[in-house]
Design a protein around this motif. Structure first.
Motif, PDB file in Angstrom:
ATOM      1  N   ARG A  90     -11.528  34.168  18.966  1.00  0.00           N
ATOM      2  CA  ARG A  90     -12.542  35.178  18.692  1.00  0.00           C
ATOM      3  C   ARG A  90     -13.900  34.483  18.679  1.00  0.00           C
ATOM      4  NH1 ARG A  90     -14.921  37.314  13.216  1.00  0.00           N
ATOM      5  NH2 ARG A  90     -16.003  39.182  13.919  1.00  0.00           N
ATOM      6  N   ASP A 147     -16.815  39.583  20.532  1.00  0.00           N
ATOM      7  CA  ASP A 147     -17.014  40.820  19.773  1.00  0.00           C
ATOM      8  C   ASP A 147     -18.000  41.758  20.460  1.00  0.00           C
ATOM      9  OD1 ASP A 147     -15.323  40.054  17.782  1.00  0.00           O
ATOM     10  OD2 ASP A 147     -16.807  40.094  16.178  1.00  0.00           O
ATOM     11  N   HIS A 179     -17.570  44.180  16.443  1.00  0.00           N
ATOM     12  CA  HIS A 179     -16.271  44.851  16.272  1.00  0.00           C
ATOM     13  C   HIS A 179     -15.763  45.419  17.590  1.00  0.00           C
ATOM     14  CE1 HIS A 179     -17.239  45.698  11.738  1.00  0.00           C
ATOM     15  NE2 HIS A 179     -16.615  44.543  11.876  1.00  0.00           N
ATOM     16  N   THR A 181     -13.639  44.402  19.837  1.00  0.00           N
ATOM     17  CA  THR A 181     -12.194  44.392  20.088  1.00  0.00           C
ATOM     18  C   THR A 181     -11.507  45.509  19.318  1.00  0.00           C
ATOM     19  OG1 THR A 181     -11.988  42.673  18.389  1.00  0.00           O
ATOM     20  CG2 THR A 181     -11.994  41.950  20.676  1.00  0.00           C
ATOM     21  N   SER A 182     -11.973  45.805  18.119  1.00  0.00           N
ATOM     22  CA  SER A 182     -11.390  46.886  17.323  1.00  0.00           C
ATOM     23  C   SER A 182     -11.678  48.245  17.947  1.00  0.00           C
ATOM     24  CB  SER A 182     -11.914  46.846  15.886  1.00  0.00           C
ATOM     25  OG  SER A 182     -11.391  47.914  15.122  1.00  0.00           O
ATOM     26  N   GLU A 389      -7.005  43.756  16.230  1.00  0.00           N
ATOM     27  CA  GLU A 389      -7.901  42.934  17.037  1.00  0.00           C
ATOM     28  C   GLU A 389      -7.207  41.691  17.567  1.00  0.00           C
ATOM     29  OE1 GLU A 389     -12.130  42.939  15.301  1.00  0.00           O
ATOM     30  OE2 GLU A 389     -10.894  43.551  13.598  1.00  0.00           O
TER      31      GLU A 389
END
Length: 404
Positions: A90, A147, A179, A181-182, A389
């Motif tokens: 990440r 991200d 955020h 990836t979420s 994620e």
């Protein structure tokens, strides 16, 4: 020797390192761990494997490397190391350089370093994890998952600040969003639930945790999101203020002699739910206080949650402007998935849009019953979808390492 192909997912922060081994096809998690308080005498690493949890002190001088070395020993001990096919990292900020995940090369590392000025607390730490993993797993492909990448489809009208344009042209100052990836994961899961194609699905995804953000997704693409140049913009969060008048900063500096560091600490670590309530940054603690017997704490906690929920509802309503149609509102994240109180308080303020909840279904969603929670007469669907994620990182790492 295992024949299973798994991805080691690393999320390296300045004082922490999270890791997991994930089957990129199924999403099954084999082992997880968290190294905390790195750089201090209290540094520990916690590993969970097959229902067992083990906590160990980290005494090595370079505790990031020590954490990875301990992780490697656990992988060997549990016969997982031979099944690894790649390492997925990440990385918080990719700037405008990265519109998708990338196999890590010297050029990619240089680009991450150049972008570090936009995320000085995150990108350098991410690089520590990358370099330690490269040294530890020299034969495995390493993949960076950003991200910010998902939000690179935002139009200029959404990502530009109304400041001197030279700041964007010369210094890259704009809204990037986080955020990613979420928001990407739950929007794809929402499309599956709705039995629609990704590129025909428009949703507003609401990621609520200690960090919070909202994303307007038009036909599968991010077209606006609440976080900006940094993760401090937008919603009220656990300890972050979210949106404030920029004049507040100037006022505090000029009239009360606040330093830049004090301002940073105030807006990022002493604000949000913690600052408003003076009790906690944890939504569960505040909900308990709202329904507790201490009247003073009850008032403080209710104020914090009222401000929090109002800001979320206001953003949801405003993000309908970015969409040509709306298939669903999707709640995710630790608070979004687990707090029926927060979801109810948010949606109750959207009655002008004719959105309402089935409170029984809303409460059931607390116990892992993710799915639709809207009332039968609600104009729009409301979904609760757990985010994952780490699985996104694992899938990207698997796909890019195989194509390489």
């Amino acid at each position: 020797m295992s024949t299973e192909k798994n991805i080691l997912v690393l999320n390296c922060g300045s004082s922490s390192l999270k890791f997991a081994v994930i089957n990129s096809t199924t999403g099954d998690t084999k082992i997880t761990g968290l190294a905390e308080r790195l750089g201090s005498k209290e540094a520990t690493i916690t590993v969970k494997y097959k229902g067992n949890k083990q906590v160990t002190e980290l005494t090595k001088n370079n505790q990031h490397l020590g954490a990875i070395e301990y992780l490697v020993s656990e992988l060997h001990a549990n016969d997982l190391s031979d099944s690894l096919t790649a390492v997925g990292h990440r990385v918080v900020h990719g700037g405008e350089v990265f519109t998708s995940s990338a196999v890590i090369t010297d050029d990619v590392i240089a680009a991450i370093e150049e972008t570090s000025g936009l995320a000085p607390l995150h990108n350098p730490a991410n690089l520590v994890g990358i370099k330690a993993a490269q040294a530890t797993f020299p034969s495995l492909p390493q993949v960076a998952v950003f991200d910010t990448a998902f939000h690179q489809t935002m139009p200029q009208k959404a990502f530009m600040y109304a400041v001197d344009n030279d700041l964007y042209n010369e210094k890259g100052i704009r809204r990037y969003g986080f955020h990613g990836t979420s928001h990407y994961f739950v929007s794809r899961e929402a499309a599956k639930h709705l039995q629609q194609q990704d590129d025909q699905t428009s949703v507003i995804t609401v990621h609520l945790g200690n960090g919070c953000s909202i994303c307007a997704i038009e036909n599968g693409n991010s077209v606006d999101t609440s976080m900006g140049l940094t993760p401090a913009e937008g919603l009220v969060m656990g300890t972050r203020s979210g949106d404030v008048d920029p004049g507040l900063i100037i006022y505090l500096m000029n009239q009360h002699n606040y330093s830049a560091q004090q301002i940073d600490n105030l807006l990022n670590k002493q604000s949000g739910l913690l600052g408003l309530s003076k009790l906690s940054n944890d939504c569960r603690t505040l909900e308990d206080a709202v329904f507790g017997n201490d009247e003073a704490q009850q008032q403080q906690a209710k104020l914090a949650l009222d401000v929090f929920c109002y800001r979320v509802a206001k953003y949801i309503a405003s993000y309908t402007v970015a969409l040509s149609h709306l298939d669903a509102i999707v709640f995710t994240g630790g608070i979004g998935e687990n707090s029926n109180y927060i979801r109810s308080q948010v949606i109750s303020q959207l009655s002008i849009l004719k959105i309402s909840l089935d409170e029984q279904q809303n409460e059931l969603a607390r116990f892992g019953n993710a799915g639709e929670i809207q009332a039968t007469d609600s104009q729009f669907r409301v979904l609760v979808i757990p985010t994952n994620e780490e699985w996104v990182i694992a899938r990207d790492a698997a796909q890019l390492s195989e194509s390489k």
